[in-house]
Scaffold this motif. Structure first.
Motif, PDB file in Angstrom:
ATOM      1  N   PHE A  59      21.364  19.594  32.168  1.00 12.64           N
ATOM      2  CA  PHE A  59      21.522  20.029  30.788  1.00 12.64           C
ATOM      3  C   PHE A  59      22.147  18.924  29.940  1.00 12.64           C
ATOM      4  O   PHE A  59      21.701  18.649  28.834  1.00 12.64           O
ATOM      5  N   ASN A  69      20.031  17.402  26.940  1.00 14.04           N
ATOM      6  CA  ASN A  69      20.374  17.924  25.622  1.00 14.04           C
ATOM      7  C   ASN A  69      21.525  17.206  24.944  1.00 14.04           C
ATOM      8  O   ASN A  69      21.499  16.994  23.743  1.00 14.04           O
ATOM      9  N   LEU A  80      13.467  23.562  35.180  1.00 17.48           N
ATOM     10  CA  LEU A  80      12.900  24.455  34.166  1.00 17.48           C
ATOM     11  C   LEU A  80      13.863  24.661  33.000  1.00 17.48           C
ATOM     12  O   LEU A  80      13.435  24.761  31.855  1.00 17.48           O
ATOM     13  N   ILE A  81      15.175  24.682  33.276  1.00 12.83           N
ATOM     14  CA  ILE A  81      16.095  24.951  32.178  1.00 12.83           C
ATOM     15  C   ILE A  81      16.136  23.815  31.175  1.00 12.83           C
ATOM     16  O   ILE A  81      16.601  23.994  30.066  1.00 12.83           O
ATOM     17  N   VAL A  82      15.637  22.630  31.544  1.00 16.92           N
ATOM     18  CA  VAL A  82      15.504  21.591  30.528  1.00 16.92           C
ATOM     19  C   VAL A  82      14.034  21.458  30.136  1.00 16.92           C
ATOM     20  O   VAL A  82      13.602  20.411  29.667  1.00 16.92           O
ATOM     21  N   SER A  83      13.295  22.539  30.324  1.00 18.52           N
ATOM     22  CA  SER A  83      11.900  22.623  29.873  1.00 18.52           C
ATOM     23  C   SER A  83      10.989  21.586  30.503  1.00 18.52           C
ATOM     24  O   SER A  83      10.094  21.066  29.865  1.00 18.52           O
ATOM     25  N   LYS A 120      12.420  12.403  28.966  1.00 19.79           N
ATOM     26  CA  LYS A 120      13.141  13.554  29.502  1.00 19.79           C
ATOM     27  C   LYS A 120      13.006  13.663  31.031  1.00 19.79           C
ATOM     28  O   LYS A 120      13.981  13.903  31.732  1.00 19.79           O
ATOM     29  N   PHE A 174       8.325  21.681  33.403  1.00 17.27           N
ATOM     30  CA  PHE A 174       7.697  22.799  34.104  1.00 17.27           C
ATOM     31  C   PHE A 174       7.267  22.392  35.500  1.00 17.27           C
ATOM     32  O   PHE A 174       6.224  21.780  35.674  1.00 17.27           O
TER      33      PHE A 174
END
Lengths: 378, 338
Positions: A222, A226, A317-320, A240, A322
């Motif tokens: 995260f 982010n 997944l939590i940082v998009s 990313k 997939f």
């Protein structure tokens, strides 16, 4: 003297034919009796275990095969009452499960990467295949470079493909392979550094290890995806996926360092002294004498870390990003295929895929351990 | 000395940041040639990739409309799927240009996190119930057991509503929405409650979807709309008026199919201004005068997008309700183009 000969007269000159063991001690029935039905309690446990196994097998088979829907245009058929797995949904989506949103006409590139990966890894994993040195170079240098250019494109007339479009099994494998390949050398260095006599190196390694072991992987990911962009000057962007890869690799290397340090501590002092007596320098001693023994000792721990890394890839997944599970979950929102069984089907696919990979790694490591068990087998 | 160098470096960095930010999102978008649009990781009818990997949904179509207005090309948009946690940082850090991700317009978000440009979908918490119970209004739900998610605003809204109605109820709550649906389907509770748009998607997960209805009462306000960064009025205008253009097109009866025809034949001054035959409304906000025509020609009007993604022609089958135009008793209202 003659007495001995005389008394030996009734000694049989040949061995008696061995008799078969009693019928009740051989064969599958005897085995079952000894191991499964030894006492009333054992018999009860066996019956219960068999019942449980049968029940699970029946539930899975019934859902996945007997009641399954095999062909359908959309989710309508799968919405019917009492149906099992919705396989047409998997058929419609399996390409996304494997490649993510990688452009359809460019999917041959990830396929080629998978092929190169298999072609360099499989011979490497089989001890009998020759040319190990060339193979290692192909796997550690050739494969990553080829994969990088093939996947990202932008050279040799290949269409550039952004990493945001990558997904599915492709990303799961990239994250775990890069994590595994980068974290092992890093972990070895950190472990050596932590046992070093040079105070600055020792401190640095301890701080690194304790810091990265002290934060959860979710926080690492995260922060990397982010918070980092907020601190960087605008316009400067680190990809990313790359950020996640670095995070995962450092995180795993901290754990590996401690595992390997355990192995180092188990090496008797005599080994070091012997190596020094032979006139070997520090790196020669570590590389030729100590590390091979230490690493062999901690194979179970290392593979443990790798398997948990493989499963932790789902956290991206939590940082998009997939991964396989992320793609499956995203596809579940498609109103065309929504049904009571779509979710279960998707998760079944994910579970089986993950199990195959983790079980494969675990079996291979056990085989490797037996092969390398020279003098440590008890 | 070192501190001074550090401070200077920091100052230079901050300075460059400021100048880049001043360049404005609209110019940035035009330069890079596409709109970067933040969407959800998969929400039926709003933003989800289909089996061919294309993004579809109401929120997605809004971004395509935006690309149509700027580039006359709905494909010039890139989608960034975002989790609920990271959506605002992604907007603020400039990773995305517009956040079109079923985000509820609230005061704190509108004042601290960004600016809402409009309401693409008026959502609100609703109830689903079995038809066989013969209940037609939520006010008849006294004594009912209600399935919901634990620890969400849904649960709090529920408590508030039943208290103000002075009705008894029993909560059966679960951690995950999958479990909530399963419990409702298995008959462990009489009523299922969540956001109304979600109810229609959840209904498809039930064994017999046709035996359940969504009650008309909506007990909370969840206006969902696109969001942009604060302090960039030019870009805010473009996003806001893209939304208004979709509404105005529906109000004026211009559809994807008849856009060319209308442009050629119209004598209506409203339509002429809207489609860019009169005035320079598009050029004034940094676009071409045909901006609205481009939106309708490429994407259609609001009503068409609604029907295609969540309306009666989609699997979700949501009725227009309060999302109808103001002329038809709904809340969707656009200021005039003049």
């Amino acid at each position: 003297m003659s007495d001995v000969t005389a008394s030996a007269a009734f000694v049989r000159p040949t061995l008696a034919e061995p008799r078969d063991p009693p019928k009740s001690f051989v064969g599958p029935f005897a085995w079952a009796r000894a191991h499964l039905f030894g006492s009333i309690f054992d018999a009860l446990l066996t019956a219960f275990g068999l019942f449980l196994l049968g029940w699970i097998a029946w539930t899975v088979l019934d859902f996945a095969l007997f009641r399954a829907v095999w062909s359908a245009k959309d989710g309508e058929t799968c919405r019917a009452e009492g149906v099992g797995a919705c396989w047409p949904y998997v058929e419609a989506y399996w390409k996304q499960f494997v490649y993510g949103r990688y452009p359809a006409e460019e999917r041959w590139r990830p396929t080629l990467v998978f092929a190169i990966f298999a072609a360099t890894l499989i011979p490497l994993a089989m001890p009998k295949v020759p040319y190990k040195r060339a193979n290692v170079i192909a796997f550690l240098v050739g494969m990553p470079i080829a994969s990088y250019f093939l996947l990202t494109g932008g050279v040799f007339g290949l269409e550039p493909v952004e990493t945001t479009l990558w997904g599915g099994l492709l990303v799961t494998l990239i994250v775990s392979v890069v994590g595994i390949v980068c974290s092992l050398p890093l972990g070895i260095l950190l472990a050596l550094g932590r046992r070093s006599k040079l105070p600055i190196i020792k401190m640095l390694c301890i701080v690194t290890i304790e810091f990265w072991r002290g934060v959860p992987l979710i926080t690492v990911l995260f922060m990397a995806s982010n918070m980092l962009p907020l601190f960087m000057p605008e316009g400067m962007e680190v990809d990313k996926l790359l950020r996640a890869l670095i995070g995962v690799a450092i995180f795993t290397s901290a754990y590996l360092a401690e595992t390997i340090r355990g192995g180092l501590q188990a090496i008797p002092k005599g080994q070091y002294e012997g190596a020094m007596a032979l006139g070997l320098g520090y790196w020669q001693m570590m590389g030729l004498i100590v590390m091979p023994q230490a690493l062999k000792l901690v194979i179970p721990g290392i593979v443990n870390s790798f398997i948990s890394l493989f499963k932790d890839t789902t956290l991206v997944l939590i940082v998009s990003i997939f991964d396989l599970l992320g793609m499956i979950q995203a596809s579940l929102a498609d109103p065309v295929w929504i049904s009571p069984v779509t979710g279960k089907t998707g998760y079944l696919v994910a579970a089986v895929t993950f199990w195959v990979f983790c079980f494969g790694m675990s079996r291979y490591s056990q085989w490797m351990e037996r092969r390398l068990a020279t003098g440590h087998k008890r | 000395m070192k501190t001074r160098i550090l401070a200077a470096t920091f100052g230079v960095l901050m300075g460059t940041t400021a100048t880049v930010a001043l360049a404005g999102t609209l110019d940035d978008v035009k330069n890079k040639g596409f709109v970067q649009c933040g969407v959800s990781q998969g929400l039926a009818g709003f933003s989800q990739p289909d089996s061919a990997g294309n993004w579809t949904g109401l929120d997605v179509d809004f971004c395509r409309s935006l690309a149509s207005a700027i580039f006359n090309d709905p494909t010039k948009v890139k989608f960034t799927p975002l989790s609920a946690k990271e959506r605002f940082t992604a907007l603020q850090s400039g990773e995305i240009d517009v956040l079109s991700r079923n985000t509820t317009w609230t005061m704190s978000r509108d004042t601290k996190q960004g600016k809402f440009a409009g309401v693409m979908y008026y959502d609100g918490q609703g109830f689903m119930i079995r038809k066989s119970l013969g209940i037609t209004s939520a006010k008849q739900l006294g004594g009912a057991s209600v399935c919901t998610n634990t620890g969400t605003t849904t649960e709090l809204n529920l408590a508030d509503w039943f208290r103000t109605q002075k009705l008894d109820y029993k909560v059966v709550s679960f951690e995950k929405s999958e479990e909530v649906v399963k419990a409702y389907d298995a008959g462990r509770c009489d009523v299922l409650t969540t956001d109304a748009s979600g109810l229609y998607a959840e209904r498809l997960k039930l064994t017999k979807p046709d035996e359940h209805i969504v009650l008309p009462e909506i007990i909370s306000k969840e206006p969902l709309g696109p969001m942009v960064r604060q302090g960039d009025d030019a870009w805010f205008n473009v996003v806001k008026w893209t939304y208004y253009a979709l509404l105005t097109a529906e109000e004026l009866g211009i559809t994807k199919a008849n856009a060319d025809d209308t442009l050629a034949k119209t004598e209506n001054p409203d339509v002429k201004r809207f489609l860019g035959k009169d005035g320079s409304f598009g050029a004034d906000i940094g676009l071409t005068n045909a901006w609205a025509f481009q939106i309708v020609k490429n994407m259609g009007n609001y009503g068409e997008l609604f029907e295609k993604n969540v309306g009666e022609t989609s699997p979700l089958k949501i009725s227009r309700g309060i999302n109808a135009l103001w002329t038809k008793g709904g809340l969707q209202y656009a200021p005039p183009v003049r």
